[in-house]
Enzyme design. Structure first.
Site, PDB file in Angstrom:
ATOM      1  N   GLN A  13    -113.640 -27.634 -39.034  1.00  7.73           N
ATOM      2  CA  GLN A  13    -113.841 -28.770 -38.114  1.00  7.73           C
ATOM      3  C   GLN A  13    -114.973 -29.676 -38.588  1.00  7.73           C
ATOM      4  OE1 GLN A  13    -113.277 -28.042 -33.774  1.00  7.73           O
ATOM      5  NE2 GLN A  13    -114.074 -26.032 -34.286  1.00  7.73           N
ATOM      6  N   LEU A  39    -117.035 -17.637 -50.008  1.00  2.00           N
ATOM      7  CA  LEU A  39    -118.319 -17.166 -49.480  1.00  2.00           C
ATOM      8  C   LEU A  39    -118.388 -15.641 -49.360  1.00  2.00           C
ATOM      9  CD1 LEU A  39    -118.832 -20.222 -48.900  1.00  2.00           C
ATOM     10  CD2 LEU A  39    -120.160 -19.460 -46.945  1.00  2.00           C
ATOM     11  N   THR A 103    -125.690 -20.973 -34.543  1.00  2.00           N
ATOM     12  CA  THR A 103    -124.962 -20.934 -33.269  1.00  2.00           C
ATOM     13  C   THR A 103    -125.844 -20.617 -32.057  1.00  2.00           C
ATOM     14  OG1 THR A 103    -123.250 -19.671 -32.086  1.00  2.00           O
ATOM     15  CG2 THR A 103    -124.406 -18.520 -33.811  1.00  2.00           C
ATOM     16  N   ASP A 104    -125.388 -21.069 -30.900  1.00  2.00           N
ATOM     17  CA  ASP A 104    -125.984 -20.682 -29.610  1.00  2.00           C
ATOM     18  C   ASP A 104    -125.842 -19.175 -29.364  1.00  2.00           C
ATOM     19  OD1 ASP A 104    -123.199 -21.394 -29.626  1.00  2.00           O
ATOM     20  OD2 ASP A 104    -123.136 -21.038 -27.471  1.00  2.00           O
ATOM     21  N   TYR A 127    -120.724 -11.514 -34.376  1.00  2.00           N
ATOM     22  CA  TYR A 127    -120.789 -12.868 -34.949  1.00  2.00           C
ATOM     23  C   TYR A 127    -122.207 -13.434 -34.807  1.00  2.00           C
ATOM     24  CZ  TYR A 127    -120.267 -17.987 -34.931  1.00  2.00           C
ATOM     25  OH  TYR A 127    -120.443 -19.337 -35.143  1.00  2.00           O
ATOM     26  N   LYS A 131    -124.827 -14.394 -37.790  1.00  2.00           N
ATOM     27  CA  LYS A 131    -125.373 -15.749 -37.954  1.00  2.00           C
ATOM     28  C   LYS A 131    -126.902 -15.711 -37.908  1.00  2.00           C
ATOM     29  CE  LYS A 131    -123.319 -19.212 -38.091  1.00  2.00           C
ATOM     30  NZ  LYS A 131    -122.805 -19.993 -39.266  1.00  2.00           N
ATOM     31  N   TRP A 152    -120.029 -24.672 -29.007  1.00  2.00           N
ATOM     32  CA  TRP A 152    -118.758 -25.112 -28.419  1.00  2.00           C
ATOM     33  C   TRP A 152    -118.151 -26.309 -29.185  1.00  2.00           C
ATOM     34  CZ3 TRP A 152    -118.658 -24.727 -22.344  1.00  2.00           C
ATOM     35  CH2 TRP A 152    -119.230 -23.517 -21.949  1.00  2.00           C
TER      36      TRP A 152
HETATM   37  N1  LIG Z   1    -116.681 -23.549 -33.668  1.00  2.00           N
HETATM   38  C1  LIG Z   1    -117.680 -23.393 -32.795  1.00  2.00           C
HETATM   39  O1  LIG Z   1    -117.475 -23.460 -31.576  1.00  2.00           O
HETATM   40  C2  LIG Z   1    -119.081 -23.148 -33.280  1.00  2.00           C
HETATM   41  C3  LIG Z   1    -120.088 -22.879 -32.336  1.00  2.00           C
HETATM   42  C4  LIG Z   1    -121.390 -22.657 -32.793  1.00  2.00           C
HETATM   43  C5  LIG Z   1    -121.661 -22.709 -34.147  1.00  2.00           C
HETATM   44  N2  LIG Z   1    -120.665 -22.963 -35.046  1.00  2.00           N
HETATM   45  C6  LIG Z   1    -120.994 -23.015 -36.479  1.00  2.00           C
HETATM   46  O2  LIG Z   1    -120.716 -24.317 -36.937  1.00  2.00           O
HETATM   47  C7  LIG Z   1    -120.330 -24.288 -38.319  1.00  2.00           C
HETATM   48  C8  LIG Z   1    -119.042 -25.047 -38.499  1.00  2.00           C
HETATM   49  O3  LIG Z   1    -118.049 -24.434 -37.690  1.00  2.00           O
HETATM   50  P1  LIG Z   1    -116.564 -24.994 -37.598  1.00  2.00           P
HETATM   51  O4  LIG Z   1    -116.162 -24.928 -36.165  1.00  2.00           O
HETATM   52  O5  LIG Z   1    -116.454 -26.267 -38.359  1.00  2.00           O
HETATM   53  O6  LIG Z   1    -115.788 -23.825 -38.372  1.00  2.00           O
HETATM   54  P2  LIG Z   1    -114.235 -23.652 -38.622  1.00  2.00           P
HETATM   55  O7  LIG Z   1    -113.489 -24.853 -38.171  1.00  2.00           O
HETATM   56  O8  LIG Z   1    -113.844 -22.316 -38.119  1.00  2.00           O
HETATM   57  O9  LIG Z   1    -114.184 -23.639 -40.213  1.00  2.00           O
HETATM   58  C9  LIG Z   1    -114.794 -22.630 -40.942  1.00  2.00           C
HETATM   59  C10 LIG Z   1    -114.768 -23.043 -42.385  1.00  2.00           C
HETATM   60  O10 LIG Z   1    -115.321 -21.959 -43.159  1.00  2.00           O
HETATM   61  C11 LIG Z   1    -114.446 -21.702 -44.204  1.00  2.00           C
HETATM   62  N3  LIG Z   1    -114.528 -20.323 -44.627  1.00  2.00           N
HETATM   63  C12 LIG Z   1    -114.337 -19.205 -43.893  1.00  2.00           C
HETATM   64  N4  LIG Z   1    -114.443 -18.110 -44.673  1.00  2.00           N
HETATM   65  C13 LIG Z   1    -114.708 -18.572 -45.930  1.00  2.00           C
HETATM   66  C14 LIG Z   1    -114.911 -17.948 -47.184  1.00  2.00           C
HETATM   67  N5  LIG Z   1    -114.874 -16.621 -47.338  1.00  2.00           N
HETATM   68  N6  LIG Z   1    -115.177 -18.730 -48.250  1.00  2.00           N
HETATM   69  C15 LIG Z   1    -115.200 -20.063 -48.140  1.00  2.00           C
HETATM   70  N7  LIG Z   1    -115.002 -20.718 -46.994  1.00  2.00           N
HETATM   71  C16 LIG Z   1    -114.756 -19.981 -45.894  1.00  2.00           C
HETATM   72  C17 LIG Z   1    -113.067 -22.016 -43.668  1.00  2.00           C
HETATM   73  O11 LIG Z   1    -112.180 -22.184 -44.715  1.00  2.00           O
HETATM   74  P3  LIG Z   1    -110.604 -21.867 -44.512  1.00  2.00           P
HETATM   75  O12 LIG Z   1    -110.055 -23.052 -43.803  1.00  2.00           O
HETATM   76  O13 LIG Z   1    -110.126 -21.712 -45.905  1.00  2.00           O
HETATM   77  O14 LIG Z   1    -110.507 -20.595 -43.713  1.00  2.00           O
HETATM   78  C18 LIG Z   1    -113.370 -23.304 -42.914  1.00  2.00           C
HETATM   79  O15 LIG Z   1    -113.407 -24.407 -43.800  1.00  2.00           O
HETATM   80  C19 LIG Z   1    -120.265 -22.789 -38.669  1.00  2.00           C
HETATM   81  O16 LIG Z   1    -121.468 -22.421 -39.304  1.00  2.00           O
HETATM   82  C20 LIG Z   1    -120.161 -22.084 -37.336  1.00  2.00           C
HETATM   83  O17 LIG Z   1    -120.691 -20.790 -37.385  1.00  2.00           O
HETATM   84  C21 LIG Z   1    -119.385 -23.199 -34.634  1.00  2.00           C
END
Ligand SMILES: NC(=O)c1ccc[n+]([C@@H]2O[C@H](COP(=O)([O-])OP(=O)(O)OC[C@H]3O[C@@H](n4cnc5c(N)ncnc54)[C@H](OP(=O)(O)O)[C@@H]3O)[C@@H](O)[C@H]2O)c1
Length: 290
Positions: A13, A39, A103-104, A127, A131, A152
């Protein structure tokens, strides 16, 4: 001066939104997919940083499957902690600034007010644990790194609450948890913040890193968020019923209060979070066009 940015993560995202927006920040951004940089392989990731032609590194990739992490602890820690640590040490060795996202869910949700960066951390799930370990590894690496804790996250792409609600829109009735409160965050706004913070770190070597909270303006429960999604979309939708967390059991426990206090990122970088409702409007418009 054009900044060269190396980003881990291409399809997520946030990753997609930084790719879209980098040119407006005077950046040429190279986003590496999982195939180009896994990763789960810390040495390979460190080697890529060691050889990169870049002014700034952004880590937009993570293990984000909160419930699955309960049964994949080792993999979650490898991707969210061990590799970010190796990545940060490689950045430190070359004097490259790093922007990382956390993350929160590092908090236990029991504070009676929004969480500040220095509040005690106590994750409730694997998780969040992984983090937090990633944050500590980066902070101990010697890299000039900014860690943006967010919450979120939603956008028109990937898996998120907005898309889940729209998928369930033809149900007559939808029960949604009403005792977890947080700040929804549009991935586009998170990307803007990451790029702005990164540009500052890259252009001003006196700009300090550390941990910063960034989330959309406005706190709601998941129930209120769902109601806002259907109200903004318009047309017929399900009847939404508020339920307590105990009536929707999941493998991973979640904090009741996830609301992040974002004053520090404003003080340090002048970044004022936009209302998440604005990002929701843009997301719904993009989904309607698709
Ligand atoms: N989503 C939430 O609600 C939320 C809330 C709090 C914090 N965060 C943090 O915000 C950041 C961005 O989150 P997001 O929502 O954009 O995440 P996301 O949409 O779930 O995307 C995760 C990304 O990580 C990649 N990834 C996963 N495993 C991998 C690996 N082994 N090697 C290389 N790439 C890998 C995925 O690639 P693939 O597409 O190939 O799987 C995807 O591009 C993250 O650090 C997350 O922890 C997210």
């Amino acid at each position: 001066m054009t900044l060269k940015v190396l980003q881990f993560g291409a399809s997520g995202q946030m990753a997609r939104e930084t790719v879209r927006r980098a040119p407006r920040h005077g950046m040429v951004l190279t986003a590496l997919s999982r195939e180009q940089a896994d990763l789960a392989d810390p040495e390979a990731v460190a080697r890529i940083v060691a050889q990169a032609d870049a002014d700034l590194v952004i880590n937009a990739a993570a293990y984000t499957a909160v419930d699955k992490a309960e049964s994949e602890r080792d993999l979650a820690f490898l991707i969210n902690a061990e590799t970010p640590g190796a990545l940060a040490r490689a950045c430190a060795a070359r004097g490259l600034p790093l922007v990382h996202v956390s993350t929160d869910y590092v908090f236990n949700g029991q504070a009676g007010r929004p969480w500040r960066e220095d509040d005690p951390v106590a994750p409730l799930n694997v998780y969040g644990d992984s983090k937090l370990a990633g944050e500590l590894a980066i902070l101990g690496s010697g890299a000039r790194a900014a860690i943006l804790r967010t919450s979120w996250v939603f956008s028109a792409h990937g898996a998120n609450f907005v898309k889940t609600m729209l998928r369930l829109a033809d149900r007559a009735e939808l029960k949604v948890v009403d005792d977890q409160v947080g700040r929804p965050t549009f991935a586009g706004d998170l990307a803007e913040a990451a790029l702005a913070v990164g540009a500052r770190l890259a252009r001003d070597e006196n700009a300090a890193g550390g941990v910063f909270h960034f989330a959309g303006e406005g706190a709601v429960s998941w129930f209120e968020f769902a109601a806002a999604i259907f109200a903004m979309r318009g047309g017929p939708g399900p009847e939404i019923m508020p339920i307590p967390t105990r009536d929707y059991p999941l493998p991973a426990a979640r904090p009741h209060n996830s609301v992040l206090d974002c004053a520090r990122v404003e003080r340090a970088f002048g970044i004022v979070p936009r209302a998440w409702r604005d990002g929701l409007g843009e997301t719904l418009a993009e989904l309607a066009q698709a």
